[in-house]
Design a protein around this motif. Structure first.
Motif, PDB file in Angstrom:
ATOM      1  N   VAL B 179      85.166   0.098  89.581  1.00 30.03           N
ATOM      2  CA  VAL B 179      85.607   1.194  90.279  1.00 30.03           C
ATOM      3  C   VAL B 179      87.010   2.008  89.546  1.00 30.03           C
ATOM      4  CG1 VAL B 179      84.724   0.364  92.472  1.00 30.03           C
ATOM      5  CG2 VAL B 179      87.043  -0.111  91.554  1.00 30.03           C
ATOM      6  N   THR B 180      87.495   1.311  88.628  1.00 35.37           N
ATOM      7  CA  THR B 180      88.661   1.928  87.971  1.00 35.37           C
ATOM      8  C   THR B 180      88.175   2.900  86.894  1.00 35.37           C
ATOM      9  OG1 THR B 180      88.588  -0.021  86.556  1.00 35.37           O
ATOM     10  CG2 THR B 180      90.190  -0.030  88.206  1.00 35.37           C
ATOM     11  N   GLU B 181      86.608   2.774  86.533  1.00 41.51           N
ATOM     12  CA  GLU B 181      86.333   3.875  85.452  1.00 41.51           C
ATOM     13  C   GLU B 181      86.108   5.347  86.058  1.00 41.51           C
ATOM     14  OE1 GLU B 181      83.141   2.249  83.399  1.00 41.51           O
ATOM     15  OE2 GLU B 181      83.769   0.057  84.141  1.00 41.51           O
ATOM     16  N   GLY B 182      85.779   5.399  87.456  1.00 40.49           N
ATOM     17  CA  GLY B 182      85.753   6.707  87.901  1.00 40.49           C
ATOM     18  C   GLY B 182      84.205   6.749  88.741  1.00 40.49           C
ATOM     19  N   ASP B 183      83.893   7.330  89.566  1.00 41.73           N
ATOM     20  CA  ASP B 183      82.595   7.623  90.069  1.00 41.73           C
ATOM     21  C   ASP B 183      81.657   8.595  89.565  1.00 41.73           C
ATOM     22  OD1 ASP B 183      83.896   9.607  91.218  1.00 41.73           O
ATOM     23  OD2 ASP B 183      83.876   9.004  93.336  1.00 41.73           O
ATOM     24  N   ASP B 184      82.409   9.248  88.494  1.00 40.50           N
ATOM     25  CA  ASP B 184      81.504  10.335  87.851  1.00 40.50           C
ATOM     26  C   ASP B 184      80.778   9.759  86.444  1.00 40.50           C
ATOM     27  OD1 ASP B 184      83.666   9.840  86.119  1.00 40.50           O
ATOM     28  OD2 ASP B 184      84.400  11.592  86.028  1.00 40.50           O
ATOM     29  N   LYS B 185      80.812   8.619  86.353  1.00 42.60           N
ATOM     30  CA  LYS B 185      80.199   7.816  85.143  1.00 42.60           C
ATOM     31  C   LYS B 185      78.822   8.208  84.976  1.00 42.60           C
ATOM     32  CE  LYS B 185      83.894   6.510  82.907  1.00 42.60           C
ATOM     33  NZ  LYS B 185      84.612   7.580  83.642  1.00 42.60           N
ATOM     34  N   PRO B 186      78.031   8.061  86.082  1.00 49.58           N
ATOM     35  CA  PRO B 186      76.541   8.052  85.994  1.00 49.58           C
ATOM     36  C   PRO B 186      76.129   9.692  85.316  1.00 49.58           C
ATOM     37  CG  PRO B 186      76.966   7.273  88.080  1.00 49.58           C
ATOM     38  CD  PRO B 186      78.201   7.437  87.397  1.00 49.58           C
ATOM     39  N   LEU B 187      76.720  10.626  85.791  1.00 53.10           N
ATOM     40  CA  LEU B 187      76.527  11.834  85.270  1.00 53.10           C
ATOM     41  C   LEU B 187      76.843  12.133  83.970  1.00 53.10           C
ATOM     42  CD1 LEU B 187      76.836  14.196  88.505  1.00 53.10           C
ATOM     43  CD2 LEU B 187      75.090  13.013  87.518  1.00 53.10           C
ATOM     44  N   LYS B 188      78.210  11.478  83.465  1.00 50.25           N
ATOM     45  CA  LYS B 188      78.679  11.615  82.178  1.00 50.25           C
ATOM     46  C   LYS B 188      78.054  10.734  81.052  1.00 50.25           C
ATOM     47  CE  LYS B 188      83.619  12.054  82.083  1.00 50.25           C
ATOM     48  NZ  LYS B 188      84.866  11.533  82.451  1.00 50.25           N
ATOM     49  N   TYR B 189      77.368   9.728  81.788  1.00 42.74           N
ATOM     50  CA  TYR B 189      76.465   9.007  80.529  1.00 42.74           C
ATOM     51  C   TYR B 189      75.426   8.775  81.170  1.00 42.74           C
ATOM     52  CZ  TYR B 189      81.192   8.304  78.870  1.00 42.74           C
ATOM     53  OH  TYR B 189      82.475   8.404  78.297  1.00 42.74           O
ATOM     54  N   PRO B 190      74.471   9.758  81.302  1.00 45.82           N
ATOM     55  CA  PRO B 190      73.110   9.933  82.028  1.00 45.82           C
ATOM     56  C   PRO B 190      71.966   8.747  81.407  1.00 45.82           C
ATOM     57  CG  PRO B 190      73.580  11.924  80.674  1.00 45.82           C
ATOM     58  CD  PRO B 190      74.652  11.265  80.711  1.00 45.82           C
ATOM     59  N   HIS B 191      72.151   8.663  80.011  1.00 45.69           N
ATOM     60  CA  HIS B 191      71.263   8.118  79.438  1.00 45.69           C
ATOM     61  C   HIS B 191      71.119   6.554  79.786  1.00 45.69           C
ATOM     62  CE1 HIS B 191      69.522  10.987  76.887  1.00 45.69           C
ATOM     63  NE2 HIS B 191      70.620  11.570  76.752  1.00 45.69           N
ATOM     64  N   MET B 192      72.186   6.073  79.997  1.00 52.02           N
ATOM     65  CA  MET B 192      72.621   4.548  80.302  1.00 52.02           C
ATOM     66  C   MET B 192      71.949   4.486  81.602  1.00 52.02           C
ATOM     67  SD  MET B 192      73.481   1.713  79.547  1.00 52.02           S
ATOM     68  CE  MET B 192      74.400   1.720  78.072  1.00 52.02           C
ATOM     69  N   PHE B 193      72.466   5.323  82.467  1.00 56.67           N
ATOM     70  CA  PHE B 193      72.144   5.219  83.865  1.00 56.67           C
ATOM     71  C   PHE B 193      70.610   5.302  84.197  1.00 56.67           C
ATOM     72  CE2 PHE B 193      76.548   5.091  84.076  1.00 56.67           C
ATOM     73  CZ  PHE B 193      76.837   4.048  84.873  1.00 56.67           C
ATOM     74  N   ALA B 194      70.074   6.181  83.490  1.00 62.80           N
ATOM     75  CA  ALA B 194      68.489   6.488  83.438  1.00 62.80           C
ATOM     76  C   ALA B 194      67.749   5.113  82.977  1.00 62.80           C
ATOM     77  CB  ALA B 194      68.344   7.638  82.801  1.00 62.80           C
ATOM     78  N   ALA B 195      68.323   4.670  82.169  1.00 61.91           N
ATOM     79  CA  ALA B 195      67.529   3.599  81.468  1.00 61.91           C
ATOM     80  C   ALA B 195      67.838   2.157  82.408  1.00 61.91           C
ATOM     81  CB  ALA B 195      68.158   3.023  80.355  1.00 61.91           C
TER      82      ALA B 195
END
Lengths: 109, 251
Positions: B179-195
């Motif tokens: 949670v300290t990284e920020g909740d915007d990470k999925p949209l900033k790193y879409p390939h990782m979350f899509a995988a």
């Protein structure tokens, strides 16, 4: 910088097919949703081709755009990014194109 | 014989490169290079990740023959991959024996932490490499020699970008975000979350102190992968770990 590993595999894929024949240009297919940056590959290409039969070859890119098909309404549309959302509201979208990552062809010198 | 001009030399082609000639490059050949592009272009049509994917397939078969489940654990540095594994080992609520392949650029710190927590582990140092690949895992599995029907965690190099593209032969990809990284990470790193197959949101004990919207993070991650499971938990205070154990035991 996964582009370095991937660009090394360009050299491997080409030399496996063309042996020691000098290569004048390499055409890659890198889809816009592939997660690989062409500029970074171009940067790595000079490094990994030094001393190989691809040394000095021109690197060209085909960059197919992303295309998706909604499994709910059946519509096909351009995917500008990996966000899978159809205008009909469905997120059940199949990626049809844009994830290509391949060596298409080479031109020998 | 050259199929295009009939000049008596074989055309350049993939097979038989040794006797190929070069149309139009020098004047020794004597005819104009009107058909040159066709004769010199060689179709390759090879996927750039084909070798890795092939080796990952071998790893997957090797694991399946032994009933072993492998999980590819990915996150940015410091999200809590090793801590989650330590806690999971100490919790002793997983039905399978656990062993770990640790990936880091340098040091054996993490493998030692896993051994101190009571499990077998081997460390892979990638040097300048930013991700694990299927070749490293093939070697790692031979060295680790996990027991049949066990669970192997493949803890990737801390990085939300590069590991996303490399299949290791795992059953599932687990992405950890804190949670300290920020909740915007999925949209900033879409390939990782899509995988990803599972997203663990760690350090929820810190939620009172940071602006992290768990629902927004989960919603954005599911825009990239609609079937994604999202598990908020805290390695530190133990909340949410039950769902993590349930997920592992259902594999």
């Amino acid at each position: 910088m996964h582009e370095l590993t991937i660009t090394q595999s360009v050299v491997d894929a080409v030399t496996e097919r063309t042996g020691s024949a000098r290569v004048a240009s390499v055409r890659l297919r890198v889809g816009r949703l592939a997660g690989v940056v062409p500029d970074a590959m171009a940067f790595c290409f000079g490094l990994v081709t030094a001393g190989t039969s691809l040394d000095g070859a021109v690197l060209e890119f085909d960059q197919p755009e992303g295309r998706g098909r909604c499994r709910t309404c059946g519509r096909e549309f351009v995917l500008a990014d990996l966000l899978l959302l159809c205008d009909c509201g469905s997120a059940d979208v199949e990626v049809l194109a844009g994830r290509e990552l391949a060596v298409a062809s080479v031109v020998l010198a | 014989m050259c199929g295009t001009c009939g000049c008596g030399e074989s055309d350049v082609r993939v097979e038989g490169l040794a006797d190929g000639h070069r149309h139009g490059v020098s004047t020794e050949h004597g005819h104009p290079p009107v058909h040159e592009p066709r004769s010199r272009t060689v179709d390759i049509e090879t996927a750039l990740l084909a070798k890795n994917d092939h080796l990952a397939g071998h790893n997957r078969s090797w694991l399946a023959e032994r009933g072993i489940v492998a999980l590819n654990l990915m996150s940015s540095p410091g999200a809590g991959k090793t801590s989650l594994l330590e806690r999971t080992l100490k919790g002793a609520r997983v039905g399978r024996e656990i062993s770990v392949i640790e990936g880091d650029q340098e040091t054996t710190f993490d493998a030692q932490r896993i051994r101190d927590a009571g499990a077998r582990a081997i460390q892979i140092n990638t040097g300048s490499g930013c991700h694990l690949d299927a070749t490293m895992i093939e070697r790692g599995l031979r060295a680790l020699d996990p027991k049949p029907d066990s669970l192997v965690f493949l803890e990737n190099v801390g990085n939300l970008v590069c590991p996303a593209l490399f299949d290791l032969g795992e059953r599932a990809k687990v992405v950890i975000i804190s949670v300290t990284e920020g909740d915007d990470k999925p949209l900033k790193y879409p390939h990782m979350f899509a995988a990803a197959d599972l997203v663990v949101v760690n350090k929820t004990d810190l939620l009172p102190y940071v602006d992290f919207d768990v629902d927004r993070c989960a919603r954005d991650a599911r825009r990239l992968k609609p079937t994604l499971t999202v598990l908020p938990l805290s390695v530190r205070d133990g909340s949410g770990l039950g769902a993590w154990y349930d997920w592992l035991n259902a594999l």
